[in-house]
Design a protein around this motif. Structure first.
Motif, mmCIF file in Angstrom:
data_model
loop_
_atom_site.group_PDB
_atom_site.id
_atom_site.type_symbol
_atom_site.label_atom_id
_atom_site.label_comp_id
_atom_site.label_asym_id
_atom_site.label_seq_id
_atom_site.Cartn_x
_atom_site.Cartn_y
_atom_site.Cartn_z
ATOM 1 N N GLY A 125 46.975 14.903 30.359
ATOM 2 C CA GLY A 125 45.730 15.417 30.921
ATOM 3 C C GLY A 125 44.696 14.331 31.125
ATOM 4 O O GLY A 125 43.985 14.310 32.134
ATOM 5 N N ILE A 126 44.605 13.397 30.164
ATOM 6 C CA ILE A 126 43.672 12.277 30.301
ATOM 7 C C ILE A 126 44.068 11.399 31.490
ATOM 8 O O ILE A 126 43.215 10.965 32.278
ATOM 9 C CB ILE A 126 43.632 11.449 29.002
ATOM 10 N N MET A 127 45.377 11.135 31.630
ATOM 11 C CA MET A 127 45.846 10.380 32.801
ATOM 12 C C MET A 127 45.482 11.097 34.095
ATOM 13 O O MET A 127 45.030 10.477 35.065
ATOM 14 C CB MET A 127 47.363 10.186 32.732
ATOM 15 N N GLY A 128 45.673 12.404 34.109
ATOM 16 C CA GLY A 128 45.336 13.183 35.301
ATOM 17 C C GLY A 128 43.863 13.109 35.651
ATOM 18 O O GLY A 128 43.489 13.081 36.828
ATOM 19 N N TYR A 156 51.560 7.279 39.935
ATOM 20 C CA TYR A 156 50.705 7.587 38.787
ATOM 21 C C TYR A 156 50.581 9.099 38.605
ATOM 22 O O TYR A 156 50.659 9.614 37.485
ATOM 23 C CB TYR A 156 49.332 6.956 39.011
ATOM 24 N N LEU A 157 50.404 9.815 39.719
ATOM 25 C CA LEU A 157 50.250 11.269 39.645
ATOM 26 C C LEU A 157 51.529 11.931 39.141
ATOM 27 O O LEU A 157 51.479 12.879 38.348
ATOM 28 C CB LEU A 157 49.881 11.816 41.021
ATOM 29 N N LEU A 158 52.681 11.440 39.578
ATOM 30 C CA LEU A 158 53.958 11.992 39.125
ATOM 31 C C LEU A 158 54.124 11.820 37.618
ATOM 32 O O LEU A 158 54.522 12.756 36.908
ATOM 33 C CB LEU A 158 55.111 11.326 39.870
ATOM 34 N N VAL A 159 53.817 10.634 37.107
ATOM 35 C CA VAL A 159 53.926 10.374 35.668
ATOM 36 C C VAL A 159 52.944 11.239 34.886
ATOM 37 O O VAL A 159 53.286 11.811 33.838
ATOM 38 C CB VAL A 159 53.688 8.884 35.373
ATOM 39 N N ALA A 160 51.712 11.377 35.394
ATOM 40 C CA ALA A 160 50.698 12.188 34.709
ATOM 41 C C ALA A 160 51.131 13.643 34.614
ATOM 42 O O ALA A 160 50.980 14.284 33.568
ATOM 43 C CB ALA A 160 49.359 12.070 35.436
ATOM 44 N N GLY A 174 55.560 18.296 31.066
ATOM 45 C CA GLY A 174 56.906 18.084 30.547
ATOM 46 C C GLY A 174 57.140 18.757 29.201
ATOM 47 O O GLY A 174 58.186 19.396 29.003
ATOM 48 N N PRO A 175 56.208 18.637 28.245
ATOM 49 C CA PRO A 175 56.408 19.328 26.967
ATOM 50 C C PRO A 175 56.560 20.837 27.118
ATOM 51 O O PRO A 175 57.293 21.463 26.337
ATOM 52 C CB PRO A 175 55.138 18.973 26.183
ATOM 53 N N LEU A 176 55.896 21.441 28.088
ATOM 54 C CA LEU A 176 56.050 22.881 28.300
ATOM 55 C C LEU A 176 57.452 23.205 28.803
ATOM 56 O O LEU A 176 58.031 24.237 28.443
ATOM 57 C CB LEU A 176 55.000 23.387 29.288
ATOM 58 N N SER A 204 63.597 10.145 28.637
ATOM 59 C CA SER A 204 64.637 9.728 29.588
ATOM 60 C C SER A 204 64.263 10.142 31.002
ATOM 61 O O SER A 204 64.444 9.379 31.965
ATOM 62 C CB SER A 204 65.989 10.335 29.194
ATOM 63 N N TYR A 205 63.741 11.350 31.141
ATOM 64 C CA TYR A 205 63.314 11.820 32.463
ATOM 65 C C TYR A 205 62.146 10.995 32.974
ATOM 66 O O TYR A 205 62.079 10.633 34.155
ATOM 67 C CB TYR A 205 62.938 13.299 32.395
ATOM 68 N N LEU A 206 61.232 10.677 32.068
ATOM 69 C CA LEU A 206 60.078 9.861 32.438
ATOM 70 C C LEU A 206 60.528 8.469 32.871
ATOM 71 O O LEU A 206 60.003 7.910 33.849
ATOM 72 C CB LEU A 206 59.116 9.771 31.263
ATOM 73 N N LEU A 207 61.503 7.911 32.176
ATOM 74 C CA LEU A 207 62.032 6.594 32.533
ATOM 75 C C LEU A 207 62.688 6.630 33.913
ATOM 76 O O LEU A 207 62.521 5.684 34.709
ATOM 77 C CB LEU A 207 63.042 6.134 31.482
ATOM 78 N N ALA A 208 63.412 7.713 34.211
ATOM 79 C CA ALA A 208 64.032 7.853 35.537
ATOM 80 C C ALA A 208 62.968 7.876 36.629
ATOM 81 O O ALA A 208 63.145 7.282 37.705
ATOM 82 C CB ALA A 208 64.885 9.120 35.583
ATOM 83 N N GLU A 209 61.849 8.532 36.368
ATOM 84 C CA GLU A 209 60.758 8.564 37.344
ATOM 85 C C GLU A 209 60.159 7.173 37.543
ATOM 86 O O GLU A 209 59.858 6.781 38.682
ATOM 87 C CB GLU A 209 59.677 9.539 36.885
#
Length: 218
Positions: free
Chosen positions: A44-47, A69-73, A79-81, A113-118
């Protein structure tokens, strides 16, 4: 004014993060798995800082960086949800009563792992087919002389489509799982709040996507 709004929104989340860490031993936060709550708040802070990419001169780095940046945020924020929806579904939609071993470490590994792929996708497309800065001629009125302006152009890059898929399909999948487990009862059940959050994001994203493509050529 924009900087002030960004600062206030980020500061609220920093206080929320501090409150979470201070009370992480409370049953409500413990059952919600604090590490995933922390990741959501950081997303949320990144967003909150995403609008900063809209200021300043247009460049290929800035155009591609905004999307990445938006994709990672979004992945950190929601992602946790997705992970929690999957875990609840695996535990409660289990007619064979098979033992489900989905600890925090395994779920966190899947998210990272998903975040790393992005991140790999962002870097690879950034070097090969980035969303680039492109010139176009613009005038305020037909009788005014045209001037050279710059805009972000994704016509030659697959990144925007891939980013929509990578950011969207897990949310749709999680929305389906959250809907299936919406009646799961528990002392601190999160199924209905997760369902509401995912539904709101997908509806907002769909509307925003339509608006972006309708006005994109104008």
């Amino acid at each position: 004014a924009v900087y002030a709004i960004i600062g206030v929104c980020a500061l609220i989340k920093v206080f929320l993060l501090g409150y979470l860490l201070k009370n992480k031993a409370h049953p409500v936060f413990r059952d919600a798995q604090p590490i995933f709550c922390v990741i959501t708040i950081l997303g949320g802070i990144m967003g909150d800082f995403t609008p900063l990419f809209l200021f300043g001169p247009i460049s290929t780095l800035r155009c591609h960086g905004f999307g990445g940046y938006l994709l990672v945020a979004i992945t950190l924020l929601y992602g946790p949800l997705v992970i929690k929806s999957y875990r609840i579904w695996k535990i409660f939609d289990n007619p064979t009563m098979k033992n489900v071993n989905l600890g925090v470490g395994k779920l966190l590994g899947a998210l990272l792992s998903y975040l790393l792929a992005e991140i790999v996708l962002i870097v690879v497309t950034g070097f090969t087919k980035p969303i680039r800065s492109a010139e176009f001629m613009w005038s305020a009125f037909p009788q005014y002389p045209e001037k050279v302006r710059y805009q972000c152009d994704a016509s030659d890059s697959p990144f925007d489509i891939i980013a929509y898929v990578m950011g969207g399909w897990p949310l749709l999948f999680a929305l389906y799982l959250a809907a299936k487990t919406r009646n799961v009862k528990g002392q601190y059940s999160e199924t209905k709040p997760i369902l509401a959050a995912l539904y709101t994001l997908i509806c907002f994203g769909g509307v925003l996507l339509v608006i972006a493509y309708l006005i994109g050529d104008t």
